[in-house]
Design an enzyme around this catalytic site. Structure first.
Site, PDB file in Angstrom:
ATOM      1  N   GLU A   1      -9.873  -2.392   5.298  1.00 21.06           N
ATOM      2  CA  GLU A   1     -10.556  -2.125   6.555  1.00 21.06           C
ATOM      3  C   GLU A   1     -11.769  -3.044   6.730  1.00 21.06           C
ATOM      4  O   GLU A   1     -12.193  -3.720   5.788  1.00 21.06           O
ATOM      5  CB  GLU A   1     -10.994  -0.654   6.596  1.00 21.06           C
ATOM      6  CG  GLU A   1      -9.842   0.349   6.494  1.00 21.06           C
ATOM      7  CD  GLU A   1      -9.053   0.513   7.792  1.00 21.06           C
ATOM      8  OE1 GLU A   1      -9.242  -0.300   8.712  1.00 21.06           O
ATOM      9  OE2 GLU A   1      -8.243   1.447   7.877  1.00 21.06           O
TER      10      GLU A   1
ATOM     11  N   HIS B   1      -7.235  -5.236  10.229  1.00 21.55           N
ATOM     12  CA  HIS B   1      -6.994  -4.908   8.818  1.00 21.55           C
ATOM     13  C   HIS B   1      -5.648  -5.456   8.355  1.00 21.55           C
ATOM     14  O   HIS B   1      -4.706  -5.549   9.130  1.00 21.55           O
ATOM     15  CB  HIS B   1      -7.132  -3.401   8.541  1.00 21.55           C
ATOM     16  CG  HIS B   1      -5.990  -2.547   8.981  1.00 21.55           C
ATOM     17  ND1 HIS B   1      -6.129  -1.501   9.855  1.00 21.55           N
ATOM     18  CD2 HIS B   1      -4.678  -2.546   8.650  1.00 21.55           C
ATOM     19  CE1 HIS B   1      -4.962  -0.909  10.037  1.00 21.55           C
ATOM     20  NE2 HIS B   1      -4.069  -1.530   9.315  1.00 21.55           N
TER      21      HIS B   1
ATOM     22  N   ASN C   1      -7.712  -3.527  14.391  1.00 26.52           N
ATOM     23  CA  ASN C   1      -9.066  -3.932  13.994  1.00 26.52           C
ATOM     24  C   ASN C   1      -9.049  -5.103  13.011  1.00 26.52           C
ATOM     25  O   ASN C   1     -10.068  -5.436  12.411  1.00 26.52           O
ATOM     26  CB  ASN C   1      -9.830  -2.750  13.397  1.00 26.52           C
ATOM     27  CG  ASN C   1      -9.156  -2.170  12.150  1.00 26.52           C
ATOM     28  OD1 ASN C   1      -8.115  -2.669  11.715  1.00 26.52           O
ATOM     29  ND2 ASN C   1      -9.737  -1.124  11.590  1.00 26.52           N
TER      30      ASN C   1
ATOM     31  N   ASP D   1       0.813  -1.212   0.000  1.00 24.07           N
ATOM     32  CA  ASP D   1       0.000   0.000   0.000  1.00 24.07           C
ATOM     33  C   ASP D   1       0.848   1.265   0.000  1.00 24.07           C
ATOM     34  O   ASP D   1       2.069   1.220   0.151  1.00 24.07           O
ATOM     35  CB  ASP D   1      -0.942   0.000   1.211  1.00 24.07           C
ATOM     36  CG  ASP D   1      -0.276  -0.495   2.495  1.00 24.07           C
ATOM     37  OD1 ASP D   1       0.947  -0.301   2.636  1.00 24.07           O
ATOM     38  OD2 ASP D   1      -0.960  -1.062   3.356  1.00 24.07           O
TER      39      ASP D   1
END
Length: 253
Positions: free
Chosen positions: A143, A138, A136, A67
């Site tokens: 997400e 990810h 979380n 990313d």
């Protein structure tokens, strides 16, 4: 899914570097999928040391990063381009033309996503994809509630992710709100996946990942569908795991 529980961050980093080294020795033109952030830093330090000791030759290795922030130029100190060159590429003998990182300042961002995905497919497949994991769950910047069918795409970061990344910036206002990320579908096409996690703040995400229950609320649970995943975690990241959850995986030394 294979799980290795180690003493601490340093041992996690060393064991991960050994796996990368073995992969490159076995296949000198290995295609690596690389991650950024604090988790893989120790692994990169070990890989640099191994290279300097003559243990690894990166001259034929090809890399694809997961990313990049949208809006940060490659020379911005918090861009993932800058991170990778500072913490790995400038210290090994990899060819610049073999390095691939999404362009977060491309004029046409949608086309950049398509171009990046085409480049991965042109090379073939990623041999070993390295992942960290967010609090979380990810992976990359995929997400919660992301479709498992996504390819490289633009994502809006959650407040949770923005808050987790604010430590790298002078203020939370400077943290980019969007990024380009390889999608879950892109990640799952890798031949092998290695996920790293360290620290008690990752314990809940690791617990959810190993429950064996696929949910889009926790993107990392998709890894249960992949045939060759190794998860290396330290004792603090493993602190919430129960015997039942560990029974679902293959524990390795």
């Amino acid at each position: 899914m294979k799980v290795m529980i180690v003493r601490d961050y340093d041992e996690m980093s060393r064991r991960a570097a050994e796996i990368v080294k073995e992969q490159i020795l076995k296949k000198p033109d290995t295609v690596l999928g690389l991650a950024t952030g604090s988790t893989p830093l120790g692994m990169y330090k070990y890989l640099i040391e191994m290279h300097k000791n003559g243990e690894i030759d990166f001259s034929n290795v090809i890399t694809f990063n997961l990313d990049e922030y949208i809006g940060l130029s490659p020379d911005h100190p918090q861009s993932y381009h800058y991170f990778m060159y500072e913490n790995l590429f400038n210290h090994i003998n990899i060819k610049k033309e073999n390095i691939h990182i999404p362009n977060g300042v491309a004029e046409d961002l949608e086309e950049e996503c398509k171009r990046y995905e085409r480049e991965i497919r042109r090379i073939g497949r990623i041999d070993l994809q390295i992942l960290g994991i967010g609090v979380n769950g990810h992976i990359g910047f995929n997400e919660p509630d992301e479709s498992i069918e996504t390819k490289t795409h633009i994502v809006t970061l959650t407040e949770e992710t923005i808050n987790a990344n604010k430590r790298f910036f002078k203020s939370i206002e400077e943290v980019p709100r969007r990024a380009i990320t390889m999608g879950l579908s892109s990640i799952m096409k890798a031949r092998k996946i290695m996920l790293l996690a360290s620290g008690s703040n990752k314990a809940k995400a690791i617990k959810e990942t190993l429950k064996g229950r696929l949910t889009t609320k926790v993107p990392s649970t998709v890894l249960a569908l992949h045939p060759d995943v190794t998860i290396i975690i330290d004792k603090r990241a493993a602190s919430l795991l129960t015997d039942e959850e560990l029974a679902n995986v293959e524990l390795i030394d």
